[in-house]
Design a protein around this motif. Structure first.
Motif, PDB file in Angstrom:
ATOM      1  N   GLY A  83       0.770  -1.228   0.000  1.00  0.00           N
ATOM      2  CA  GLY A  83       0.000   0.000   0.000  1.00  0.00           C
ATOM      3  C   GLY A  83       0.796   1.270   0.000  1.00  0.00           C
ATOM      4  N   GLY A  84       2.060   1.212   0.473  1.00  0.00           N
ATOM      5  CA  GLY A  84       2.880   2.422   0.482  1.00  0.00           C
ATOM      6  C   GLY A  84       2.272   3.490   1.368  1.00  0.00           C
ATOM      7  N   PHE A  85       1.993   4.642   0.771  1.00  0.00           N
ATOM      8  CA  PHE A  85       1.451   5.766   1.522  1.00  0.00           C
ATOM      9  C   PHE A  85      -0.076   5.835   1.417  1.00  0.00           C
ATOM     10  CE2 PHE A  85       5.804   7.005   0.482  1.00  0.00           C
ATOM     11  CZ  PHE A  85       6.279   7.332   1.740  1.00  0.00           C
ATOM     12  N   MET A  86      -0.688   4.753   0.968  1.00  0.00           N
ATOM     13  CA  MET A  86      -2.147   4.744   0.866  1.00  0.00           C
ATOM     14  C   MET A  86      -2.784   4.925   2.237  1.00  0.00           C
ATOM     15  SD  MET A  86      -3.541   4.441  -2.078  1.00  0.00           S
ATOM     16  CE  MET A  86      -5.126   3.814  -1.558  1.00  0.00           C
ATOM     17  N   SER A  87      -3.949   5.558   2.244  1.00  0.00           N
ATOM     18  CA  SER A  87      -4.719   5.714   3.479  1.00  0.00           C
ATOM     19  C   SER A  87      -6.131   5.236   3.205  1.00  0.00           C
ATOM     20  CB  SER A  87      -4.725   7.177   3.927  1.00  0.00           C
ATOM     21  OG  SER A  87      -5.532   7.332   5.075  1.00  0.00           O
ATOM     22  N   LEU A  88      -6.476   4.091   3.762  1.00  0.00           N
ATOM     23  CA  LEU A  88      -7.800   3.516   3.596  1.00  0.00           C
ATOM     24  C   LEU A  88      -8.535   3.652   4.919  1.00  0.00           C
ATOM     25  CD1 LEU A  88      -6.789   0.287   1.643  1.00  0.00           C
ATOM     26  CD2 LEU A  88      -7.652   2.431   0.699  1.00  0.00           C
TER      27      LEU A  88
ATOM     28  N   SER B 236     -11.236   2.714   6.143  1.00  0.00           N
ATOM     29  CA  SER B 236     -11.971   1.596   6.728  1.00  0.00           C
ATOM     30  C   SER B 236     -11.058   0.614   7.447  1.00  0.00           C
ATOM     31  CB  SER B 236     -12.746   0.857   5.633  1.00  0.00           C
ATOM     32  OG  SER B 236     -11.855   0.235   4.730  1.00  0.00           O
ATOM     33  N   LEU B 237      -9.734   0.779   7.311  1.00  0.00           N
ATOM     34  CA  LEU B 237      -8.780  -0.149   7.918  1.00  0.00           C
ATOM     35  C   LEU B 237      -8.133   0.462   9.153  1.00  0.00           C
ATOM     36  CD1 LEU B 237      -6.943  -1.492   4.735  1.00  0.00           C
ATOM     37  CD2 LEU B 237      -8.707  -2.652   6.062  1.00  0.00           C
ATOM     38  N   PRO B 238      -7.859  -0.364  10.175  1.00  0.00           N
ATOM     39  CA  PRO B 238      -7.114   0.162  11.328  1.00  0.00           C
ATOM     40  C   PRO B 238      -5.686   0.538  10.968  1.00  0.00           C
ATOM     41  CG  PRO B 238      -7.446  -2.203  11.520  1.00  0.00           C
ATOM     42  CD  PRO B 238      -8.278  -1.755  10.359  1.00  0.00           C
ATOM     43  N   ASP B 239      -5.110  -0.178   9.993  1.00  0.00           N
ATOM     44  CA  ASP B 239      -3.767   0.139   9.491  1.00  0.00           C
ATOM     45  C   ASP B 239      -3.753  -0.220   8.008  1.00  0.00           C
ATOM     46  OD1 ASP B 239      -0.987   0.053   8.741  1.00  0.00           O
ATOM     47  OD2 ASP B 239      -0.462  -0.072  10.857  1.00  0.00           O
ATOM     48  N   SER B 240      -3.531   0.779   7.151  1.00  0.00           N
ATOM     49  CA  SER B 240      -3.668   0.577   5.706  1.00  0.00           C
ATOM     50  C   SER B 240      -2.581  -0.291   5.104  1.00  0.00           C
ATOM     51  CB  SER B 240      -3.689   1.939   4.985  1.00  0.00           C
ATOM     52  OG  SER B 240      -4.802   2.690   5.380  1.00  0.00           O
ATOM     53  N   ARG B 241      -1.616  -0.682   5.881  1.00  0.00           N
ATOM     54  CA  ARG B 241      -0.523  -1.499   5.334  1.00  0.00           C
ATOM     55  C   ARG B 241      -0.885  -2.972   5.206  1.00  0.00           C
ATOM     56  NH1 ARG B 241       4.050   0.333   9.475  1.00  0.00           N
ATOM     57  NH2 ARG B 241       2.218   0.092  10.830  1.00  0.00           N
TER      58      ARG B 241
END
Length: 923
Positions: A236-241, A243-248
């Motif tokens: 995911g890199g620098f993605m920010s999702l 709905s997730l507790p941690d986007s990684r």
């Protein structure tokens, strides 16, 4: 030679990366490298193969510590499903099977939702040397059995080998082949295709993590094998999702259903383009006598008398909405009864302690799916036999946010990403561009929008998204929010009141009926909303007997009565005449021995297409923007009058809002939300008006249909002039938008700033001038768009000489008089900022046409130049007579406009800017 060598190397490298890796997801996404999945999983498979190669084991030794399960295949599984072995009997080789893939857990955004279909694969298992190949056979090109041409097809068109699985052992007596099924669902080739389309869904690179991926379930039944695998993804890199507790990192569970294709008594039914079904088509090389080489079957269930199609209501659906869901499903029994199949559909409730999963291919389930930010309200996918068009399985997803959204939550049209800070996926970008285009209808507003479209041009999933309602959640929000807003502002209905609950129940019933229609094989019918007159829409005795719309397969606005008139039903409560007719075509039992033998009776049914209540127009007809009756979120047989009613509704709501302030202790942000809801509804109805100018009726009638006509019929000049008059009154007139300073200074945005909620970082104050100009600009550019100008010119040739026609000179003169009334009439007063902005935009549009900056008919170039010159003379005359009495704003505006027009009129023309490129010469 060196240059040719380098080019050859580049081409070979490209082929090696993009074509040679085998893949097979029928979602038909673009082929992308699968290097990441291969790197993360291949060491596991290779290590296992290397270990077993040291000491080969017999059939009995391999299954010694497994549990045997008989079923469609004989399954051997170890504890915790660490290994799954399938025993392939000789008679199962080269036989057609179907693999259906469904997400059984998701992340709540990016279309990765629980219950979301991934796709289906028709496959065969073939014994080749010492391996079993998982092969997708070629079905798009066919010929008659025994035809020598079959050899040519086999050599001319390739099958797709997705997997080549090692044969672990061969049974010495049964001669059956033992393969490791773990390698099939957990192997490096990624059968689900998730690694292929995750970048499109999340706009980030994720790869499967083998140490957090495993098979969670494997169950074997006589006619199907069910396997569920959980995949752990990282990256995911620098993605920010959000709905997730941690986007990684996140998990996705995929449910695989493997079953043989049915070989029973199903008879395919040939399609007719007058009736809107999804199709299964192939090119027939066995009959060279036909002009059309394609054979097209409609997609439909094999419903037999006494064997109903069963839909299950998932146990996650709230109790208070289960009856509405059931009624929406059973609504279709009326059509089946008239087709000779009474009680063809049955509804059952999934028990709370059910021992089966909704993803099991044996169950058709209406599901309640949770998401962080819904991309659809409902979706009705089905799985079909690609050889015959027989529908084998279907599930309907209803977004769990639906009730909250119906009651007034929405997303705005202008700056839809304002303050969100979230990077959009390519599919979200596609959906946004599609929705904007449904407003703009070809109006060129920015290069950015075109760039978004270019990134997705040729993307095969795009049409599937449109067909299956995936892209229209935001638009549904806007349409439904206006109903809740009208109830709140005009009727003082509280969110918890019985009337609001009735509004919600009616929509859920209609939504479910629409999605069930898709699972029955029906496409959209965007002509269906034109059944009743505006007055008849408010009469429940008519809407509940004949139907509110011709088809529930349309997208309809909430049926809102104009101020002072009684309110009828908000949404359709029963099927329309088109729905009953379409089911008759698709499902009526016919006494025939082959699809071709049914044609005579089918054509008798289809030739009723010319009956007004059976009017049909689907997605591609709507996108063309030719026929204003083939539209989304409109209503009535007179959409022009209905749109004017909605302008009156919007102005009444603004008037109520003008006298309203938040109660003590409430945030002012609700005022902004309500104001925007009304504005967006006003915008939508305003964009319907230009469709009448240069518009034509279009139908799919065949020659000889009773009461049929020519495919195209120009709209009457009276309707076109009425549309221009409505545009002048409700869009161009400054009097249409009169808001008090007190109201405008209450339009504050929400200031919450936390996970899932982001404040606007720009345009903190409400940009009322910009938004009003956007509305006027879009309508103006739509009126004078190249497509519309070309159509108007063509209509002069397509209209009988005895009939009056709206010509280009009249359009230009009418628009100019609407926008420059004060100058043309000579009774000028000081111009408002709204009026000045619109007039500047008008001069810009005509200047671009006159200077050949857009490709329009040459007559339009001449008329733009002529009208600018006329306007220059009128401005000169006004300044001479009234200039001293004008305020500085108005005087400067007129003098600047006059100077700008003079420069345009004196500018040299560059004809090369609009000349079409010459076709390439033959080599």
């Amino acid at each position: 030679m060196k240059r040719l060598y380098r080019i050859a190397c580049l081409i070979l490298g490209f082929l090696a990366v993009t074509i040679l890796p085998s893949w097979g997801n029928v979602v038909d996404l673009p082929v992308t490298p699968r290097v990441q999945v291969a790197q993360t999983l291949e060491y596991r498979v290779k290590a296992e193969e290397s270990e077993e190669a040291k000491s080969p084991k017999s059939f009995d030794e391999l299954i010694a510590e497994t549990q045997k399960e008989d079923g469609v295949f004989t399954l051997y599984k170890t504890e915790n499903n660490e290994k799954l072995y399938l025993e392939i009997a000789p008679e199962q080789l080269n036989r057609n099977f179907l693999c259906v893939m469904t997400l059984s857990s998701g992340i709540g955004e990016g279309f990765l939702l629980n219950g979301m279909p991934i796709g289906e694969i028709l496959f065969q298992l073939r014994h080749v040397q010492d391996r079993v190949q998982f092969v997708v056979p070629q079905t798009n090109f066919r010929t008659d059995p025994g035809d020598p041409l079959a050899r040519s097809l086999q050599e001319g068109f390739s099958d797709s080998v997705l997997y080549s699985l090692k044969i672990e052992s061969i049974h010495p007596e049964r001669k059956s082949l033992l393969i490791n099924a773990t390698n099939l669902v957990m192997g490096e080739e990624d059968l689900s295709g998730l690694s292929t389309f995750l970048p499109y869904l999340l706009n980030g690179a994720y790869s499967v993590s083998p140490d957090s991926s495993y098979i969670t379930e494997a169950e074997n039944f006589p006619e199907n094998l069910e396997i569920e695998a959980l995949y752990g993804f990282r990256g995911g890199g620098f993605m920010s999702l959000p709905s997730l507790p941690d986007s990684r990192a996140f998990n996705l569970a995929v449910h695989y259903s493997f079953s043989p294709l049915p070989t029973g008594n199903y008879r395919p039914r040939l399609a007719d383009e007058r009736v809107g079904y999804f199709l299964t088509a192939y090119k027939d090389f066995g009959n060279s006598d036909r002009r059309d080489p394609f054979v097209r079957y409609i997609n439909r269930w094999n419903i037999q008398p006494g064997k109903p199609l069963v839909f299950w209501i998932e146990n996650t659906i709230p109790l208070e909405y289960r009856d509405a869901v059931k009624e929406g499903i059973l609504m279709w029994n009326e059509a089946f009864a008239q087709a000779g199949l009474p009680q063809a559909i049955e509804v059952r409730q999934m028990p709370d302690d059910a021992d089966w999963t909704p993803a099991d291919i044996r169950y058709n389930v209406v599901r309640w799916s949770s998401s962080f930010e819904p991309m659809f309200y409902g979706i009705g996918p089905s799985r079909t036999n690609p050889l015959t068009g027989e529908i084998l399985d279907a599930d309907i997803l209803i977004d769990a946010n639906v009730v909250r959204l119906i009651k007034g939550q929405y997303q705005t049209l202008v700056n839809p990403d304002a303050g969100g800070g979230q990077q959009q996926s390519l599919l979200q970008t596609f959906c946004q561009a599609t929705l904007e285009n449904s407003y703009l209808r070809g109006v060129d507003l920015s290069d950015e929008l075109e760039a978004k479209k270019d990134r997705l041009s040729g993307f095969p999933l795009a049409q599937s998204l449109l067909d299956r309602d995936v892209c229209f959640a935001n638009e549904f929000n806007r349409q439904l929010a206006i109903g809740a807003t009208s109830l709140s502002l005009v009727q003082n209905v509280l969110p918890s009141s019985p009337e609001m609950e009735n509004y919600v129940q009616q929509f859920i019933r209609f939504l479910v009926a629409h999605e069930v229609g898709h699972t029955l094989g029906l496409r959209h019918n965007f002509h269906g909303s034109t059944l009743l007159s505006p007055e008849e829409l408010q009469n429940p005795e008519i809407t509940r007997t004949l139907g509110m719309v011709g088809s529930v397969m349309d997208y309809v606005s909430p049926n809102l009565a104009p101020p002072g008139k009684p309110q009828g039903d908000y949404f359709p409560m029963k099927l329309g005449p088109y729905d009953v007719w379409a089911i008759e075509y698709g499902y009526k039992p016919l006494n025939a021995i082959s699809p071709e033998a049914e044609l005579r009776e089918l054509r008798q049914i289809a030739q009723r297409a010319a009956e007004p209540e059976l009017a049909y127009g689907t997605d591609e007809d709507f996108i063309s923007g030719l026929d204003p009756a083939v539209n989304i979120f409109d209503l009535s047989s007179d959409p022009l009058t209905y749109a004017q009613w909605q302008f009156e509704n919007a102005q009444a709501m603004w008037s109520r809002l003008n006298r309203r302030s938040p109660a003590p202790g409430e945030s002012f942000s609700e005022m902004r939300e309500l104001f925007d809801t009304v504005f967006i509804y006003y915008f939508r109805n305003a964009m319907n008006l230009p469709l009448y100018v240069g518009g034509q009726s279009f139908n799919r009638h065949y020659a000889g249909d009773p009461n049929g006509g020519l495919p195209f019929q120009p709209l009457s000049v009276e309707k076109q002039r009425a549309a221009l008059a409505a545009i002048n009154e409700y869009v161009f007139s400054a009097e249409a938008f009169e808001f008090s300073p007190n109201l405008l200074n209450q339009l504050a945005p929400s200031r919450w700033s936390h996970w899932g909620a982001f404040p606007d970082l720009f345009e903190l104050d409400y940009p009322i001038s910009d938004r009003l100009l956007l509305l006027q600009k879009v309508v103006l550019r739509s009126l004078l768009s190249p497509t519309r100008l070309s159509r108007l010119q063509d209509l002069e040739l397509k209209t009988d000489a005895t009939e009056e026609v709206l010509r280009l000179p009249e359009l230009f003169a009418t628009v100019q008089e609407s926008i420059w009334t004060e100058v043309i009439d000579g009774d000028i007063a000081n111009l408002s900022s709204i009026r000045r902005a619109l007039q500047r935009e008008y001069v810009s549009v005509l200047s671009n046409i006159s200077l050949r900056q857009v490709r329009v008919p040459e007559d339009a170039v001449t008329l733009a130049w002529y009208n600018l010159r006329e306007l220059e003379d009128q401005i000169n005359h006004t300044l001479r007579r009234r200039g001293r009495g004008l305020d500085t704003y108005t005087k400067a505006h007129l003098e600047k406009t006059r100077d700008r027009i003079a420069k345009v009129l004196d500018a040299p023309l560059e004809s090369k800017s609009i000349e079409k490129e010459s076709p390439p010469k033959a080599q």
